[in-house]
Design a protein around this motif. Structure first.
Motif, PDB file in Angstrom:
ATOM      1  N   GLU A   1      -5.219  11.105  -5.927  1.00 51.36           N
ATOM      2  CA  GLU A   1      -4.524   9.823  -5.898  1.00 51.36           C
ATOM      3  C   GLU A   1      -5.250   8.809  -5.020  1.00 51.36           C
ATOM      4  OE1 GLU A   1       0.093  10.507  -5.927  1.00 51.36           O
ATOM      5  OE2 GLU A   1      -0.819  11.955  -4.562  1.00 51.36           O
ATOM      6  N   ILE A   2      -5.628   9.255  -3.830  1.00 56.50           N
ATOM      7  CA  ILE A   2      -6.329   8.426  -2.855  1.00 56.50           C
ATOM      8  C   ILE A   2      -7.462   9.258  -2.274  1.00 56.50           C
ATOM      9  CG2 ILE A   2      -6.096   7.114  -0.704  1.00 56.50           C
ATOM     10  CD1 ILE A   2      -3.126   6.866  -1.324  1.00 56.50           C
ATOM     11  N   ALA A   3      -8.651   8.689  -2.238  1.00 63.89           N
ATOM     12  CA  ALA A   3      -9.822   9.453  -1.793  1.00 63.89           C
ATOM     13  C   ALA A   3      -9.615  10.036  -0.392  1.00 63.89           C
ATOM     14  CB  ALA A   3     -11.066   8.569  -1.831  1.00 63.89           C
ATOM     15  N   THR A   4      -9.128   9.196   0.524  1.00 67.22           N
ATOM     16  CA  THR A   4      -8.876   9.655   1.888  1.00 67.22           C
ATOM     17  C   THR A   4      -7.462   9.243   2.285  1.00 67.22           C
ATOM     18  OG1 THR A   4     -11.217   9.275   2.402  1.00 67.22           O
ATOM     19  CG2 THR A   4      -9.740   9.654   4.265  1.00 67.22           C
TER      20      THR A   4
ATOM     21  N   GLY B   1       2.003  -5.778   3.062  1.00 67.42           N
ATOM     22  CA  GLY B   1       2.298  -5.203   4.367  1.00 67.42           C
ATOM     23  C   GLY B   1       1.038  -4.696   5.046  1.00 67.42           C
ATOM     24  N   GLU B   2       1.184  -4.268   6.296  1.00 66.16           N
ATOM     25  CA  GLU B   2       0.037  -3.757   7.056  1.00 66.16           C
ATOM     26  C   GLU B   2      -0.150  -2.251   6.913  1.00 66.16           C
ATOM     27  OE1 GLU B   2       0.369  -4.844  11.124  1.00 66.16           O
ATOM     28  OE2 GLU B   2      -0.218  -6.929  10.800  1.00 66.16           O
ATOM     29  N   LYS B   3       0.891  -1.545   6.488  1.00 65.31           N
ATOM     30  CA  LYS B   3       0.806  -0.086   6.433  1.00 65.31           C
ATOM     31  C   LYS B   3      -0.190   0.368   5.372  1.00 65.31           C
ATOM     32  CE  LYS B   3       5.536   0.817   7.974  1.00 65.31           C
ATOM     33  NZ  LYS B   3       6.844   1.363   7.586  1.00 65.31           N
ATOM     34  N   LEU B   4      -1.026   1.328   5.756  1.00 67.06           N
ATOM     35  CA  LEU B   4      -2.011   1.891   4.829  1.00 67.06           C
ATOM     36  C   LEU B   4      -1.574   3.289   4.413  1.00 67.06           C
ATOM     37  CD1 LEU B   4      -5.377   0.968   6.610  1.00 67.06           C
ATOM     38  CD2 LEU B   4      -4.171  -0.323   4.850  1.00 67.06           C
ATOM     39  N   ILE B   5      -1.857   3.630   3.153  1.00 64.52           N
ATOM     40  CA  ILE B   5      -1.652   5.012   2.716  1.00 64.52           C
ATOM     41  C   ILE B   5      -2.987   5.747   2.608  1.00 64.52           C
ATOM     42  CG2 ILE B   5       0.534   4.566   1.549  1.00 64.52           C
ATOM     43  CD1 ILE B   5      -0.964   4.424  -1.079  1.00 64.52           C
ATOM     44  N   GLY B   6      -4.068   5.044   2.946  1.00 64.61           N
ATOM     45  CA  GLY B   6      -5.379   5.685   2.953  1.00 64.61           C
ATOM     46  C   GLY B   6      -6.491   4.730   2.575  1.00 64.61           C
ATOM     47  N   PHE B   7      -7.626   5.314   2.156  1.00 69.39           N
ATOM     48  CA  PHE B   7      -8.801   4.537   1.767  1.00 69.39           C
ATOM     49  C   PHE B   7      -9.320   5.057   0.433  1.00 69.39           C
ATOM     50  CE2 PHE B   7      -8.431   4.160   6.300  1.00 69.39           C
ATOM     51  CZ  PHE B   7      -8.770   2.845   6.561  1.00 69.39           C
ATOM     52  N   ASP B   8      -9.820   4.131  -0.400  1.00 69.58           N
ATOM     53  CA  ASP B   8     -10.328   4.532  -1.709  1.00 69.58           C
ATOM     54  C   ASP B   8     -11.755   5.060  -1.601  1.00 69.58           C
ATOM     55  OD1 ASP B   8     -12.007   2.314  -1.517  1.00 69.58           O
ATOM     56  OD2 ASP B   8     -10.800   1.067  -2.865  1.00 69.58           O
ATOM     57  N   ALA B   9     -12.353   5.353  -2.747  1.00 72.15           N
ATOM     58  CA  ALA B   9     -13.699   5.949  -2.757  1.00 72.15           C
ATOM     59  C   ALA B   9     -14.744   5.007  -2.172  1.00 72.15           C
ATOM     60  CB  ALA B   9     -14.084   6.344  -4.184  1.00 72.15           C
ATOM     61  N   GLN B  10     -14.469   3.717  -2.174  1.00 73.17           N
ATOM     62  CA  GLN B  10     -15.387   2.730  -1.595  1.00 73.17           C
ATOM     63  C   GLN B  10     -15.039   2.431  -0.142  1.00 73.17           C
ATOM     64  OE1 GLN B  10     -14.012   2.167  -4.867  1.00 73.17           O
ATOM     65  NE2 GLN B  10     -15.914   3.201  -5.480  1.00 73.17           N
ATOM     66  N   GLU B  11     -14.147   3.255   0.423  1.00 77.39           N
ATOM     67  CA  GLU B  11     -13.684   3.125   1.801  1.00 77.39           C
ATOM     68  C   GLU B  11     -12.954   1.817   2.045  1.00 77.39           C
ATOM     69  OE1 GLU B  11     -16.829   3.921   4.559  1.00 77.39           O
ATOM     70  OE2 GLU B  11     -17.107   5.986   3.866  1.00 77.39           O
ATOM     71  N   GLU B  12     -12.361   1.273   0.973  1.00 77.39           N
ATOM     72  CA  GLU B  12     -11.523   0.088   1.104  1.00 77.39           C
ATOM     73  C   GLU B  12     -10.085   0.529   1.377  1.00 77.39           C
ATOM     74  OE1 GLU B  12     -12.390  -3.129   1.108  1.00 77.39           O
ATOM     75  OE2 GLU B  12     -14.493  -2.514   0.955  1.00 77.39           O
ATOM     76  N   PRO B  13      -9.350  -0.210   2.217  1.00 76.36           N
ATOM     77  CA  PRO B  13      -7.973   0.193   2.533  1.00 76.36           C
ATOM     78  C   PRO B  13      -7.045   0.097   1.328  1.00 76.36           C
ATOM     79  CG  PRO B  13      -8.456  -1.969   3.450  1.00 76.36           C
ATOM     80  CD  PRO B  13      -9.750  -1.429   2.938  1.00 76.36           C
ATOM     81  N   VAL B  14      -6.132   1.063   1.226  1.00 78.62           N
ATOM     82  CA  VAL B  14      -5.109   1.052   0.186  1.00 78.62           C
ATOM     83  C   VAL B  14      -3.772   0.813   0.886  1.00 78.62           C
ATOM     84  CG1 VAL B  14      -3.985   2.340  -1.663  1.00 78.62           C
ATOM     85  CG2 VAL B  14      -6.423   2.694  -1.210  1.00 78.62           C
TER      86      VAL B  14
END
Length: 201
Positions: free
Chosen positions: A100-103, A153-166
Protein backbone atom coordinates in the motif's frame (compact mmCIF):
# COMPACT_ATOMS: atom_id res chain seq x y z
CA UNK A 1 5.51 -29.09 54.48
CA UNK A 2 8.06 -31.46 56.07
CA UNK A 3 7.87 -32.60 59.68
CA UNK A 4 9.68 -35.06 61.98
CA UNK A 5 8.48 -37.07 64.96
CA UNK A 6 10.25 -37.62 68.20
CA UNK A 7 11.03 -35.85 71.46
CA UNK A 8 11.71 -32.59 69.59
CA UNK A 9 9.46 -32.57 66.51
CA UNK A 10 10.41 -30.19 63.71
CA UNK A 11 8.13 -28.82 61.03
CA UNK A 12 9.34 -26.86 57.99
CA UNK A 13 6.96 -25.12 55.58
CA UNK A 14 8.06 -23.60 52.25
CA UNK A 15 5.95 -21.72 49.72
CA UNK A 16 6.63 -20.90 46.07
CA UNK A 17 4.77 -19.53 43.05
CA UNK A 18 4.94 -21.31 39.70
CA UNK A 19 3.87 -19.32 36.65
CA UNK A 20 4.47 -19.16 32.89
CA UNK A 21 7.67 -17.46 31.83
CA UNK A 22 5.76 -14.93 29.70
CA UNK A 23 2.30 -14.05 28.37
CA UNK A 24 2.71 -16.31 25.35
CA UNK A 25 3.12 -19.38 27.57
CA UNK A 26 -0.23 -18.62 29.25
CA UNK A 27 -2.10 -19.27 26.00
CA UNK A 28 -3.56 -22.58 24.88
CA UNK A 29 -2.34 -21.94 21.32
CA UNK A 30 1.27 -21.58 20.25
CA UNK A 31 2.56 -18.29 18.90
CA UNK A 32 3.08 -14.89 20.48
CA UNK A 33 1.22 -11.96 22.00
CA UNK A 34 0.17 -8.73 20.28
CA UNK A 35 -0.50 -5.86 22.70
CA UNK A 36 -2.61 -3.04 21.20
CA UNK A 37 -2.97 0.27 23.06
CA UNK A 38 -5.39 2.98 21.89
CA UNK A 39 -4.82 6.56 23.06
CA UNK A 40 -6.22 10.03 22.29
CA UNK A 41 -4.67 13.38 21.28
CA UNK A 42 -3.62 14.05 24.89
CA UNK A 43 -2.08 10.61 25.33
CA UNK A 44 -4.88 9.27 27.55
CA UNK A 45 -6.18 5.75 26.95
CA UNK A 46 -9.46 5.59 24.99
CA UNK A 47 -12.07 3.51 26.75
CA UNK A 48 -13.83 0.68 24.84
CA UNK A 49 -12.38 1.18 21.34
CA UNK A 50 -13.01 -1.46 18.70
CA UNK A 51 -9.75 -3.25 17.90
CA UNK A 52 -9.77 -5.50 14.83
CA UNK A 53 -6.94 -7.88 13.94
CA UNK A 54 -7.08 -8.94 10.29
CA UNK A 55 -5.24 -11.09 7.79
CA UNK A 56 -3.32 -8.49 5.72
CA UNK A 57 -3.74 -10.52 2.51
CA UNK A 58 -7.43 -11.51 2.63
CA UNK A 59 -8.59 -8.71 4.99
CA UNK A 60 -10.44 -11.40 6.97
CA UNK A 61 -11.13 -10.41 10.58
CA UNK A 62 -9.37 -12.88 12.87
CA UNK A 63 -9.99 -11.39 16.32
CA UNK A 64 -11.71 -8.35 17.83
CA UNK A 65 -11.88 -6.72 21.24
CA UNK A 66 -13.45 -3.64 22.89
CA UNK A 67 -11.37 -3.30 26.07
CA UNK A 68 -12.70 -0.87 28.66
CA UNK A 69 -9.09 -0.06 29.59
CA UNK A 70 -8.10 0.89 26.03
CA UNK A 71 -5.51 -1.91 25.87
CA UNK A 72 -5.83 -5.56 24.91
CA UNK A 73 -3.54 -8.58 24.53
CA UNK A 74 -4.20 -10.91 21.58
CA UNK A 75 -2.72 -14.41 21.42
CA UNK A 76 -1.83 -15.03 17.77
CA UNK A 77 0.13 -17.42 15.59
CA UNK A 78 3.52 -16.16 14.46
CA UNK A 79 2.84 -13.94 11.42
CA UNK A 80 2.18 -10.33 10.44
CA UNK A 81 -1.24 -8.75 10.98
CA UNK A 82 -3.30 -5.74 9.92
CA UNK A 83 -4.73 -3.83 12.87
CA UNK A 84 -7.59 -1.31 12.74
CA UNK A 85 -8.84 0.73 15.72
CA UNK A 86 -12.04 2.79 15.75
CA UNK A 87 -14.91 4.01 17.91
CA UNK A 88 -18.26 5.64 17.15
CA UNK A 89 -17.80 9.41 16.88
CA UNK A 90 -14.01 9.04 16.77
CA UNK A 91 -11.42 8.97 14.01
CA UNK A 92 -9.90 5.63 13.02
CA UNK A 93 -6.33 4.47 12.63
CA UNK A 94 -4.71 1.38 11.15
CA UNK A 95 -1.50 -0.24 10.08
CA UNK A 96 -0.30 -0.47 6.46
CA UNK A 97 1.65 -2.95 4.36
CA UNK A 98 4.43 -2.19 1.85
CA UNK A 99 2.05 -3.07 -1.00
CA UNK A 100 0.00 0.00 0.00
CA UNK A 101 2.77 2.40 1.02
CA UNK A 102 6.45 1.82 0.32
CA UNK A 103 7.51 2.96 3.80
CA UNK A 104 4.52 3.07 6.16
CA UNK A 105 4.64 5.03 9.41
CA UNK A 106 2.58 2.29 11.10
CA UNK A 107 3.65 -0.99 9.44
CA UNK A 108 1.75 -4.21 10.05
CA UNK A 109 3.05 -5.64 13.36
CA UNK A 110 4.93 -8.95 13.24
CA UNK A 111 4.14 -11.47 15.98
CA UNK A 112 7.04 -13.78 16.82
CA UNK A 113 6.95 -17.16 18.55
CA UNK A 114 6.93 -16.70 22.32
CA UNK A 115 7.41 -12.95 22.07
CA UNK A 116 5.40 -9.84 23.01
CA UNK A 117 4.81 -7.34 20.19
CA UNK A 118 3.53 -3.91 21.25
CA UNK A 119 1.51 -1.52 19.08
CA UNK A 120 0.02 1.89 19.97
CA UNK A 121 -2.46 3.72 17.73
CA UNK A 122 -4.13 7.15 18.25
CA UNK A 123 -7.77 8.11 17.71
CA UNK A 124 -9.88 11.01 19.01
CA UNK A 125 -13.32 12.64 18.75
CA UNK A 126 -14.22 13.88 15.26
CA UNK A 127 -14.96 17.52 14.57
CA UNK A 128 -16.08 19.74 11.70
CA UNK A 129 -15.81 23.28 10.42
CA UNK A 130 -17.30 25.55 7.79
CA UNK A 131 -15.48 27.36 5.01
CA UNK A 132 -16.62 30.53 3.25
CA UNK A 133 -14.93 31.59 0.03
CA UNK A 134 -14.97 35.37 -0.37
CA UNK A 135 -13.37 38.24 -2.21
CA UNK A 136 -12.66 41.79 -1.13
CA UNK A 137 -13.71 44.64 -3.42
CA UNK A 138 -13.82 48.33 -2.59
CA UNK A 139 -13.32 47.61 1.07
CA UNK A 140 -16.23 45.16 1.27
CA UNK A 141 -16.33 41.37 1.51
CA UNK A 142 -18.42 39.47 -1.02
CA UNK A 143 -19.09 35.71 -1.18
CA UNK A 144 -17.64 33.88 -4.19
CA UNK A 145 -19.14 30.53 -5.17
CA UNK A 146 -17.76 27.48 -6.98
CA UNK A 147 -14.22 27.81 -5.64
CA UNK A 148 -12.31 24.51 -5.57
CA UNK A 149 -9.67 24.19 -2.85
CA UNK A 150 -7.57 21.45 -1.30
CA UNK A 151 -7.62 20.74 2.42
CA UNK A 152 -4.56 18.85 3.67
CA UNK A 153 -3.57 17.72 7.15
CA UNK A 154 -0.04 17.33 8.52
CA UNK A 155 -0.30 13.69 9.55
CA UNK A 156 1.67 11.26 7.39
CA UNK A 157 0.91 7.59 6.87
CA UNK A 158 4.32 7.05 5.28
CA UNK A 159 6.41 7.69 2.18
CA UNK A 160 5.99 6.44 -1.38
CA UNK A 161 8.59 4.74 -3.57
CA UNK A 162 9.99 8.16 -4.52
CA UNK A 163 10.30 9.02 -0.82
CA UNK A 164 7.54 11.60 -1.15
CA UNK A 165 5.26 12.02 1.90
CA UNK A 166 1.84 10.37 1.82
CA UNK A 167 -0.67 12.40 3.82
CA UNK A 168 -3.46 10.77 5.79
CA UNK A 169 -5.91 13.49 4.76
CA UNK A 170 -5.88 15.44 1.49
CA UNK A 171 -9.21 16.23 -0.15
CA UNK A 172 -10.58 18.71 -2.69
CA UNK A 173 -13.78 20.65 -1.98
CA UNK A 174 -15.84 23.11 -3.97
CA UNK A 175 -17.89 25.83 -2.31
CA UNK A 176 -21.55 26.13 -3.26
CA UNK A 177 -22.94 29.07 -5.32
CA UNK A 178 -23.20 31.07 -2.09
CA UNK A 179 -19.50 30.49 -1.35
CA UNK A 180 -20.04 28.07 1.55
CA UNK A 181 -19.12 24.46 2.33
CA UNK A 182 -19.39 22.37 5.51
CA UNK A 183 -16.61 19.85 6.09
CA UNK A 184 -17.58 17.05 8.47
CA UNK A 185 -15.83 14.24 10.36
CA UNK A 186 -12.35 15.73 10.58
CA UNK A 187 -9.86 14.26 13.01
CA UNK A 188 -7.51 16.37 15.11
CA UNK A 189 -4.66 17.74 13.01
CA UNK A 190 -3.20 20.95 11.61
CA UNK A 191 -4.74 21.74 8.22
CA UNK A 192 -3.69 23.95 5.33
CA UNK A 193 -5.76 25.29 2.42
CA UNK A 194 -4.70 25.82 -1.17
CA UNK A 195 -6.78 27.02 -4.14
CA UNK A 196 -7.09 24.39 -6.86
CA UNK A 197 -9.47 26.16 -9.22
CA UNK A 198 -10.07 29.91 -8.67
CA UNK A 199 -13.36 31.33 -9.93
CA UNK A 200 -13.75 33.74 -12.81
CA UNK A 201 -14.37 37.13 -11.20
Amino acid sequence: KVSTLGQFPIEIIMLTDISPENLAQECDETGGILSVTVFDALGALVSSPLIEVKDPVTNTTLKTATPSSGQHYFSLAASDYKVIVSKAGYSSERTYGPEEIATPSNPHPIVLEGQLTELSLPIDILSSFSVDTVTVAEGSIFPVGSVTFNLKGEKLIGFDAQEEPVYKYSEDYTSNPQGHVDILNLEWDNYTFSIVSPPDL
